[in-house]
Design a protein around this motif. Structure first.
Motif, mmCIF file in Angstrom:
data_model
loop_
_atom_site.group_PDB
_atom_site.id
_atom_site.type_symbol
_atom_site.label_atom_id
_atom_site.label_comp_id
_atom_site.label_asym_id
_atom_site.label_seq_id
_atom_site.Cartn_x
_atom_site.Cartn_y
_atom_site.Cartn_z
ATOM 1 N N LYS A 469 0.801 -1.222 0.000
ATOM 2 C CA LYS A 469 0.000 0.000 0.000
ATOM 3 C C LYS A 469 0.836 1.276 0.000
ATOM 4 C CE LYS A 469 -0.730 -0.318 5.023
ATOM 5 N NZ LYS A 469 -1.764 -0.477 6.064
ATOM 6 N N ASN A 470 2.135 1.162 0.214
ATOM 7 C CA ASN A 470 3.013 2.334 0.130
ATOM 8 C C ASN A 470 3.484 2.609 -1.289
ATOM 9 O OD1 ASN A 470 2.891 2.805 2.920
ATOM 10 N ND2 ASN A 470 4.568 1.377 3.318
ATOM 11 N N MET A 471 3.108 1.727 -2.216
ATOM 12 C CA MET A 471 3.452 1.934 -3.621
ATOM 13 C C MET A 471 2.552 3.026 -4.205
ATOM 14 S SD MET A 471 5.908 -0.205 -4.264
ATOM 15 C CE MET A 471 5.910 -0.389 -6.039
ATOM 16 N N PRO A 472 2.993 3.656 -5.319
ATOM 17 C CA PRO A 472 2.180 4.713 -5.941
ATOM 18 C C PRO A 472 0.803 4.200 -6.347
ATOM 19 C CG PRO A 472 4.399 4.695 -6.856
ATOM 20 C CD PRO A 472 4.283 3.475 -6.008
ATOM 21 N N LEU A 473 -0.204 5.056 -6.143
ATOM 22 C CA LEU A 473 -1.570 4.703 -6.533
ATOM 23 C C LEU A 473 -1.784 5.013 -8.011
ATOM 24 C CD1 LEU A 473 -3.459 6.154 -3.427
ATOM 25 C CD2 LEU A 473 -2.960 3.745 -3.893
ATOM 26 N N PRO A 474 -2.765 4.377 -8.669
ATOM 27 C CA PRO A 474 -3.632 3.321 -8.122
ATOM 28 C C PRO A 474 -2.943 1.963 -8.135
ATOM 29 C CG PRO A 474 -4.188 3.733 -10.406
ATOM 30 C CD PRO A 474 -3.110 4.736 -10.055
ATOM 31 N N LEU A 475 -3.415 1.085 -7.240
ATOM 32 C CA LEU A 475 -2.967 -0.307 -7.243
ATOM 33 C C LEU A 475 -4.053 -1.136 -7.910
ATOM 34 C CD1 LEU A 475 -1.402 -0.781 -3.685
ATOM 35 C CD2 LEU A 475 -0.212 -0.588 -5.860
ATOM 36 N N ARG A 476 -3.723 -1.696 -9.049
ATOM 37 C CA ARG A 476 -4.680 -2.512 -9.806
ATOM 38 C C ARG A 476 -4.103 -3.922 -9.948
ATOM 39 N NH1 ARG A 476 -6.006 2.106 -14.429
ATOM 40 N NH2 ARG A 476 -7.307 3.416 -13.063
ATOM 41 N N ARG A 498 -11.915 -22.558 -11.488
ATOM 42 C CA ARG A 498 -11.019 -21.489 -11.947
ATOM 43 C C ARG A 498 -11.747 -20.136 -11.894
ATOM 44 N NH1 ARG A 498 -6.715 -22.372 -15.294
ATOM 45 N NH2 ARG A 498 -6.632 -24.291 -14.043
ATOM 46 N N HIS A 499 -11.199 -19.205 -11.115
ATOM 47 C CA HIS A 499 -11.781 -17.880 -10.959
ATOM 48 C C HIS A 499 -10.862 -16.795 -11.504
ATOM 49 C CE1 HIS A 499 -15.059 -18.496 -7.632
ATOM 50 N NE2 HIS A 499 -15.095 -19.453 -8.544
ATOM 51 N N PHE A 500 -11.472 -15.682 -11.905
ATOM 52 C CA PHE A 500 -10.761 -14.461 -12.281
ATOM 53 C C PHE A 500 -11.203 -13.380 -11.306
ATOM 54 C CE2 PHE A 500 -11.495 -10.531 -15.045
ATOM 55 C CZ PHE A 500 -10.269 -9.957 -14.674
ATOM 56 N N CYS A 501 -10.250 -12.749 -10.642
ATOM 57 C CA CYS A 501 -10.560 -11.717 -9.660
ATOM 58 C C CYS A 501 -9.671 -10.502 -9.927
ATOM 59 C CB CYS A 501 -10.336 -12.242 -8.249
ATOM 60 S SG CYS A 501 -10.806 -11.092 -6.935
ATOM 61 N N ALA A 502 -10.244 -9.307 -9.792
ATOM 62 C CA ALA A 502 -9.482 -8.080 -9.988
ATOM 63 C C ALA A 502 -9.885 -7.063 -8.932
ATOM 64 C CB ALA A 502 -9.720 -7.521 -11.391
ATOM 65 N N VAL A 503 -8.918 -6.226 -8.511
ATOM 66 C CA VAL A 503 -9.145 -5.202 -7.489
ATOM 67 C C VAL A 503 -8.558 -3.885 -7.961
ATOM 68 C CG1 VAL A 503 -8.521 -4.438 -5.168
ATOM 69 C CG2 VAL A 503 -9.207 -6.801 -5.543
ATOM 70 N N ASN A 504 -9.308 -2.809 -7.779
ATOM 71 C CA ASN A 504 -8.807 -1.458 -8.026
ATOM 72 C C ASN A 504 -8.797 -0.720 -6.694
ATOM 73 O OD1 ASN A 504 -8.176 0.846 -10.001
ATOM 74 N ND2 ASN A 504 -9.849 1.698 -8.770
ATOM 75 N N TYR A 505 -7.624 -0.282 -6.254
ATOM 76 C CA TYR A 505 -7.447 0.380 -4.950
ATOM 77 C C TYR A 505 -6.904 1.770 -5.206
ATOM 78 C CZ TYR A 505 -5.619 1.151 -0.193
ATOM 79 O OH TYR A 505 -5.339 1.656 1.060
ATOM 80 N N ASN A 506 -7.690 2.812 -4.821
ATOM 81 C CA ASN A 506 -7.301 4.180 -5.149
ATOM 82 C C ASN A 506 -7.993 5.136 -4.179
ATOM 83 O OD1 ASN A 506 -6.082 6.267 -6.488
ATOM 84 N ND2 ASN A 506 -6.991 5.844 -8.486
#
Length: 591
Positions: A469-476, A498-506
Motif C-alpha cells: 500500500k506504500n506503492m504509488p496509486l492506483p494499485l490494480r 477457476r476464478h478471475f478476480c481483480a481489485v482497483n485500490y485508489n
C-alpha cells in the motif's frame, strides 16, 4: 534421492577390480544408479565449511565417489550393500542367504520387554544381535553412516524409527523398553562428561548442531521413552541419544541393535536393512541372532525374521511391459543378477525369491522394473507407437494464459497468492459466516494462516494490496487461479474451480475501472451485452460490498460472479485505508 559418498580405492578393493571414472559411471548406469560427482575429502570439507580447499586441514586427498541411490533402495545406502549388489549384478558372487537364528544355548536368548507406558509415545520396538563382528575403521564408519542415512530417509528424521546400537558385552539382559517422566530419567549420554536428567539433556542439546532437530519429537510429551538393561543401566533415550556406557567402539565384538518406532513396518525394514548389510562381518557370515520382544499384551515375537517370500511372474507379461522378446530362462537369469533368485517352472512361469534386503519389492511391476534394469534400458528396441495422438493444451489453461496477457495489457498487475488461508480471511473479514461457506478445512493445520482452502481469490489480493500500500496509486491487481469448493458429488468430496478476480485500490473506488475491465474481458471472448445471448448485470446485495453498489454478473441466465464497491468494513479488516472496487467471476463456463 539420497546420495552416498564412498572412498574410491576402498570401493575398488571390495569389488576386486579397478575402473576408470568413465567405466565405473557406465557400471552404475547399467545397475540403475548414477555417479553424481568425483571429488576428494578435502574438497568436500571445503564445500561444507565454505573454506578454500587448501584451508581444509585434516582432510585427505583420497578420491570420493558420490553416487545417487534410488529412494526405495535402502539396501544400497552403504558401501557394503552397494558392493554386494554390484558383485551379484556382475555374476561375481551369488546372492547371500540371510538367516535369523537362535543362539545354540537357548538360555542365552536376549529379550526386550516393552511396557504398557510406551504406548503413549513410541509404541513399537524390534531388536537383533550381530555376533562376533570384526570392526575396522572403514566398516565402523560405514556402520554409523548407514544408520544416519536410514534416519534421514525411511525413518523421516527419526520421527518414525530411531536406531540404537550398543556393545552387548557391557550390558546385561533382559532389557526393558519403558516410558518415564523426564525428571525420573538420569544417565550419562553418549559423548558427555557426566550424568544428567532428561530435562537437563534436552536443554543441553537444544544448541547441539545435529541433535537439536530431533528434540521436538518427544519434548512436549509427559513421558520420554527409555531402554534399560537388567541392572538399570540406560542404553538409550530414543529418538534423541544413546547412553555412553554401552557405546560401540572398534573393539566391540557383539552388537545389540534396537529400533523403537511409531510404525512397526518401518522398524522392521530398518532393522532388516541394517543387519543384512553388516551381518557379513559376523563370525557366521549373513547369520543374525534373534531377540525376543515381549509386547505389553505379553505376546512374544522374534526379530529379525529375515523372511524370504516367493512371487510368481509371467515371462509373457515382462516381455509385453518392457517391449522385449526374451526367453523365460534369460529373464530368470536377469532377475537373479538383481539379487532376486529366480527359476523357471514347468509351465514357463518365473518364480522369484524376494530376500529380506529387498523391501522395495511390493508388486510384480517392481520385479518388471528390475528385469528392465538388468536387461539394459539402452538395449530395449525403440519402436514407433502403434497409435498416433496430437497433443494440445487443456482449453481452460489455454484461456487462462490468453486472458492473463490481455488483462496485464489493460493495466493490471498479476498476483499469485496462497491456495490456503485462515478461516477469518474467507469469512468474518469479508462479512460471511464460515458455516455458510463450502470451505474445505485442513484437519491438522500447522499455522493459523493455513486453516482452509480458499473459496474466493479476493482475500489474497487484499493481502497483497496491504503489503504494497506504500506503492504509488492506483494499485490494480488481478489473479486467475483455482479456488476449492466442497462438492459431495466429486470423487474426493471437493473440486477446483477457476476464478478471475481483480481489485482497483485508489483514492476513489473506481467502479468504472472494474466495470470497464469486465467489458473488455467479455469483448475479448466475443460475448455481447445481451441478457439472452450474452451477459448482463443484475442488482444484488452482498455483505462484502457496499449496499446498492453491487451487481451480479449473469451469463446467458446463469450467475457467474459478482462485482462492486467493497464495503469499508472489509477494507479496514485487511488494514487498508482507501476505498476499493472488485470483481470475481468463474471463467469455466467460457470454455
Amino acid at each position: 534421492m539420497p546420495t552416498i559418498a564412498v572412498n574410491r580405492d576402498l570401493l575398488f578393493k571390495t569389488l576386486g577390480k579397478k575402473y576408470s571414472d568413465e567405466e565405473f559411471q557406465n557400471l552404475c548406469f547399467d545397475f540403475g544408479l548414477e555417479l553424481d560427482e568425483v571429488t576428494t575429502e578435502k574438497q568436500m570439507m571445503a564445500k561444507e565449511t565454505g573454506l578454500a580447499s587448501g584451508n581444509a586441514s585434516g582432510a585427505s586427498e583420497e578420491v570420493i565417489y558420490k553416487i545417487d541411490i534410488p529412494a526405495n533402495r535402502y539396501d544400497l545406502l552403504c558401501l557394503e550393500g552397494l558392493c554386494q549388489g554390484l558383485l551379484v549384478f556382475q555374476n561375481k558372487m551369488d546372492p547371500p542367504q540371510f538367516k535369523a537364528a537362535l543362539p545354540k544355548d537357548k538360555s542365552k536368548v536376549q529379550r526386550l520387554i516393552v511396557t504398557e507406558a510406551t504406548q503413549q509415545i513410541r509404541g513399537y520396538a524390534v531388536a537383533a544381535v550381530l555376533r562376533g563382528v570384526n570392526f575396522t575403521p572403514d566398516n565402523y564408519a560405514s556402520f554409523i553412516d548407514l544408520q544416519d542415512k536410514l534416519h534421514q530417509n525411511i525413518a523421516r528424521k527419526r520421527t518414525l524409527v530411531a536406531i540404537g546400537t550398543h556393545d552387548l558385552d557391557t550390558i546385561q539382559g533382559p532389557f526393558t523398553y519403558d516410558a518415564l517422566p523426564p525428571s525420573q530419567i538420569k544417565f550419562q549420554a553418549l559423548n558427555t562428561d557426566k550424568e544428567r536428567t532428561a530435562v537437563e539433556l534436552m536443554e543441553l542439546f537444544s544448541s547441539h548442531a545435529q541433535l537439536k532437530q530431533y528434540l521436538h519429537i518427544i519434548r512436549d510429551s509427559p513421558v520420554y521413552p527409555i531402554i534399560k538393561d537388567s541392572k538399570g543401566v540406560v542404553l538409550s533415550m530414543p529418538p534423541i541419544i544413546n547412553g555412553h556406557h554401552s557405546r560401540i567402539t572398534l573393539d566391540t565384538k557383539n552388537v545389540f541393535i534396537e529400533c523403537t518406532a511409531t510404525d512397526l513396518t518401518k522398524a522392521i525394514v530398518v532393522l532388516d536393512t541394517l543387519v543384512c548389510a553388516f551381518s557379513q562381518y559376523c563370525t557366521e557370515p549373513y547369520q543374525v541372532e534373534v531377540v525376543e520382544v515381549e509386547r505389553p499384551d505379553k505376546k512374544v515375537l522374534k526379530y529379525p525374521t529375515l523372511s524370504y517370500r516367493k512371487e510368481q511372474v509371467s515371462a509373457k507379461k515382462i516381455n509385453k511391459y518392457l517391449g522385449i522378446n526374451e526367453s523365460s530362462d534369460h529373464l530368470a537369469s536377469l532377475l537373479s543378477k538383481m539379487c532376486l533368485k529366480s527359476r523357471v517352472t514347468m509351465g514357463g512361469e518365473i518364480v522369484v525369491e524376494v530376500p529380506p534386503s529387498r523391501h522395495d519389492i511390493f508388486h510384480p511391476v517392481d520385479i518388471y522394473e528390475d528385469a528392465a534394469i538388468a536387461f539394459g534400458y539402452n538395449n530395449i528396441l525403440k519402436t514407433v507407437p502403434k497409435t498416433s495422438t496430437i497433443g494440445y493444451q487443456v482449453p481452460l489453461n489455454k484461456l487462462t494464459e490468453q486472458m492473463r496477457e490481455q488483462i496485464a495489457q489493460a493495466g493490471f498487475t498479476e498476483a499469485l497468492t496462497f491456495s490456503l488461508c485462515s478461516k477469518d480471511d474467507i469469512s468474518s473479514k469479508v462479512g460471511k459466516l464460515i458455516e455458510s461457506l463450502p470451505a474445505v478445512h485442513i484437519s491438522n493445520p500447522k499455522t493459523l494462516e493455513f486453516q482452509v482452502a480458499r473459496t474466493t481469490l479476493l482475500p489474497g489480493l487484499f493481502k497483497t494490496v496491504a503489503a504494497n500500500k506504500n506503492m504509488p496509486l492506483p494499485l490494480r491487481l488481478f489473479e486467475i487461479s483455482d479456488v476449492v469448493l466442497k462438492d459431495p458429488e466429486a470423487e474426493v468430496g471437493a473440486r477446483n474451480e477457476r476464478h478471475f478476480c481483480a481489485v482497483n485500490y485508489n483514492k476513489s473506488p473506481g467502479f468504472e475501472v472494474i466495470h470497464g475491465l469486465l467489458d473488455r474481458f467479455m469483448q475479448l471472448l466475443n460475448i455481447p451485452f445481451d441478457p439472452d445471448t450474452g451477459y448482463c448485470l443484475r442488482a444484488h446485495e452482498d455483505s462484502t460490498y457496499f449496499p446498492q453498489r453491487c451487481a451480479q454478473i449473469v451469463l446467458r441466465g446463469s450467475v457467474i460472479g459478482v462485482m462492486g464497491v467493497v464495503h469499508p468494513d472489509v477494507t479496514t479488516k485487511f488494514d487498508l485505508t482507501l476505498p476499493a472496487a472488485a470483481l470475481e467471476i468463474n471463467i469455466e463456463p467460457f470454455v
